[in-house]
Design a protein around this motif. Sequence first.
Motif, PDB file in Angstrom:
ATOM      1  N   ALA A  15      14.415  40.529 -43.855  1.00  0.00           N
ATOM      2  CA  ALA A  15      13.910  39.491 -43.044  1.00  0.00           C
ATOM      3  C   ALA A  15      14.832  38.146 -42.946  1.00  0.00           C
ATOM      4  O   ALA A  15      15.220  38.030 -43.983  1.00  0.00           O
ATOM      5  N   ASP A  16      14.863  37.597 -41.828  1.00  0.00           N
ATOM      6  CA  ASP A  16      15.313  36.301 -41.952  1.00  0.00           C
ATOM      7  C   ASP A  16      14.338  35.435 -42.548  1.00  0.00           C
ATOM      8  O   ASP A  16      13.462  35.274 -42.344  1.00  0.00           O
ATOM      9  N   THR A  17      15.135  34.816 -43.494  1.00  0.00           N
ATOM     10  CA  THR A  17      14.429  33.880 -44.506  1.00  0.00           C
ATOM     11  C   THR A  17      14.768  32.451 -44.692  1.00  0.00           C
ATOM     12  O   THR A  17      16.204  32.301 -44.653  1.00  0.00           O
ATOM     13  N   ALA A  18      14.016  31.322 -44.845  1.00  0.00           N
ATOM     14  CA  ALA A  18      14.491  30.030 -44.684  1.00  0.00           C
ATOM     15  C   ALA A  18      15.178  29.906 -46.176  1.00  0.00           C
ATOM     16  O   ALA A  18      14.359  30.165 -47.088  1.00  0.00           O
ATOM     17  N   ILE A  19      16.242  29.277 -46.197  1.00  0.00           N
ATOM     18  CA  ILE A  19      16.954  28.842 -47.401  1.00  0.00           C
ATOM     19  C   ILE A  19      17.555  27.665 -47.536  1.00  0.00           C
ATOM     20  O   ILE A  19      17.497  26.781 -46.270  1.00  0.00           O
ATOM     21  N   TRP A  20      17.548  26.928 -48.717  1.00  0.00           N
ATOM     22  CA  TRP A  20      18.580  25.850 -48.648  1.00  0.00           C
ATOM     23  C   TRP A  20      19.909  26.193 -49.271  1.00  0.00           C
ATOM     24  O   TRP A  20      20.037  26.921 -50.179  1.00  0.00           O
ATOM     25  N   SER A  21      21.069  25.557 -48.755  1.00  0.00           N
ATOM     26  CA  SER A  21      22.285  26.074 -49.119  1.00  0.00           C
ATOM     27  C   SER A  21      23.076  24.867 -49.531  1.00  0.00           C
ATOM     28  O   SER A  21      22.980  23.816 -48.885  1.00  0.00           O
ATOM     29  N   CYS A  22      23.998  24.941 -50.503  1.00  0.00           N
ATOM     30  CA  CYS A  22      24.727  23.891 -51.032  1.00  0.00           C
ATOM     31  C   CYS A  22      25.818  23.305 -49.951  1.00  0.00           C
ATOM     32  O   CYS A  22      26.531  24.118 -49.265  1.00  0.00           O
ATOM     33  N   THR A  23      25.735  22.063 -49.921  1.00  0.00           N
ATOM     34  CA  THR A  23      26.641  21.418 -48.857  1.00  0.00           C
ATOM     35  C   THR A  23      28.198  21.269 -49.295  1.00  0.00           C
ATOM     36  O   THR A  23      28.904  21.184 -48.752  1.00  0.00           O
ATOM     37  N   ASN A  24      28.314  21.679 -50.692  1.00  0.00           N
ATOM     38  CA  ASN A  24      29.612  21.407 -51.360  1.00  0.00           C
ATOM     39  C   ASN A  24      30.475  22.737 -50.917  1.00  0.00           C
ATOM     40  O   ASN A  24      30.102  23.815 -50.798  1.00  0.00           O
ATOM     41  N   ASP A  25      31.717  22.435 -50.143  1.00  0.00           N
ATOM     42  CA  ASP A  25      32.438  23.774 -49.837  1.00  0.00           C
ATOM     43  C   ASP A  25      32.886  24.589 -51.119  1.00  0.00           C
ATOM     44  O   ASP A  25      33.115  25.755 -50.903  1.00  0.00           O
ATOM     45  N   GLY A  26      32.984  24.188 -52.281  1.00  0.00           N
ATOM     46  CA  GLY A  26      33.609  24.733 -53.418  1.00  0.00           C
ATOM     47  C   GLY A  26      32.386  25.450 -54.074  1.00  0.00           C
ATOM     48  O   GLY A  26      32.638  26.070 -55.078  1.00  0.00           O
ATOM     49  N   CYS A  27      31.154  25.364 -53.524  1.00  0.00           N
ATOM     50  CA  CYS A  27      29.917  25.768 -54.281  1.00  0.00           C
ATOM     51  C   CYS A  27      29.347  26.781 -53.132  1.00  0.00           C
ATOM     52  O   CYS A  27      29.064  26.577 -52.169  1.00  0.00           O
ATOM     53  N   ASN A  28      28.803  28.102 -53.780  1.00  0.00           N
ATOM     54  CA  ASN A  28      27.991  28.896 -52.963  1.00  0.00           C
ATOM     55  C   ASN A  28      26.471  28.915 -53.472  1.00  0.00           C
ATOM     56  O   ASN A  28      25.967  30.088 -53.145  1.00  0.00           O
ATOM     57  N   GLY A  29      26.135  27.939 -54.008  1.00  0.00           N
ATOM     58  CA  GLY A  29      24.641  27.916 -54.672  1.00  0.00           C
ATOM     59  C   GLY A  29      23.676  27.939 -53.285  1.00  0.00           C
ATOM     60  O   GLY A  29      23.932  27.470 -52.185  1.00  0.00           O
ATOM     61  N   TRP A  30      22.604  28.687 -53.331  1.00  0.00           N
ATOM     62  CA  TRP A  30      21.574  28.681 -52.358  1.00  0.00           C
ATOM     63  C   TRP A  30      20.256  29.199 -53.138  1.00  0.00           C
ATOM     64  O   TRP A  30      20.144  29.669 -54.003  1.00  0.00           O
ATOM     65  N   MET A  31      18.975  28.912 -52.439  1.00  0.00           N
ATOM     66  CA  MET A  31      17.694  29.287 -53.287  1.00  0.00           C
ATOM     67  C   MET A  31      16.898  29.227 -51.973  1.00  0.00           C
ATOM     68  O   MET A  31      17.007  28.698 -50.645  1.00  0.00           O
ATOM     69  N   ARG A  32      15.719  30.307 -51.982  1.00  0.00           N
ATOM     70  CA  ARG A  32      14.880  30.686 -50.987  1.00  0.00           C
ATOM     71  C   ARG A  32      13.908  29.131 -50.911  1.00  0.00           C
ATOM     72  O   ARG A  32      13.746  28.478 -51.959  1.00  0.00           O
ATOM     73  N   ASP A  33      13.798  28.947 -49.451  1.00  0.00           N
ATOM     74  CA  ASP A  33      12.736  27.678 -49.363  1.00  0.00           C
ATOM     75  C   ASP A  33      11.228  27.786 -50.073  1.00  0.00           C
ATOM     76  O   ASP A  33      11.021  26.706 -50.650  1.00  0.00           O
ATOM     77  N   GLU A  34      10.733  28.832 -50.137  1.00  0.00           N
ATOM     78  CA  GLU A  34       9.340  29.087 -50.730  1.00  0.00           C
ATOM     79  C   GLU A  34       9.444  28.917 -52.188  1.00  0.00           C
ATOM     80  O   GLU A  34       8.540  28.655 -52.891  1.00  0.00           O
ATOM     81  N   TYR A  35      10.673  28.846 -53.045  1.00  0.00           N
ATOM     82  CA  TYR A  35      10.686  28.667 -54.229  1.00  0.00           C
ATOM     83  C   TYR A  35      11.310  27.358 -54.630  1.00  0.00           C
ATOM     84  O   TYR A  35      11.892  27.156 -55.873  1.00  0.00           O
ATOM     85  N   SER A  36      11.556  26.369 -53.610  1.00  0.00           N
ATOM     86  CA  SER A  36      12.117  24.947 -54.007  1.00  0.00           C
ATOM     87  C   SER A  36      10.912  24.205 -54.491  1.00  0.00           C
ATOM     88  O   SER A  36       9.959  24.118 -53.808  1.00  0.00           O
TER      89      SER A  36
END
Length: 79
Positions: A15-36
């Motif tokens: 399913a399409d899920t809301a996430i937070w993704s890192c704005t740094n181009d060299g980083c691929n970090g992300w997390m689900r919005d419901e767990y922030s």
Amino acid sequence: MYNSRKKPAEEVPYADTAIWSCTNDGCNGWMRDEYSFDEVPTCSQCQSPMERSMKSLPVLADTGFGYKKMTKPAPKAKE
């Protein structure tokens, strides 16, 4: 008697899920919005700000431990 037939694997629903993704181009970090834990989180890997976006992810079973759900006030018991 040994049964060697493999059962077909169940398809995992996505399913399409809301996430937070890192704005740094060299980083691929992300997390689900419901767990922030913050309204606007920072990346735990590089400490850069994060931006909200959508991603197609497997649907998780609801365990009831999501932070966003804990912020709702509990209903009062009737006496």
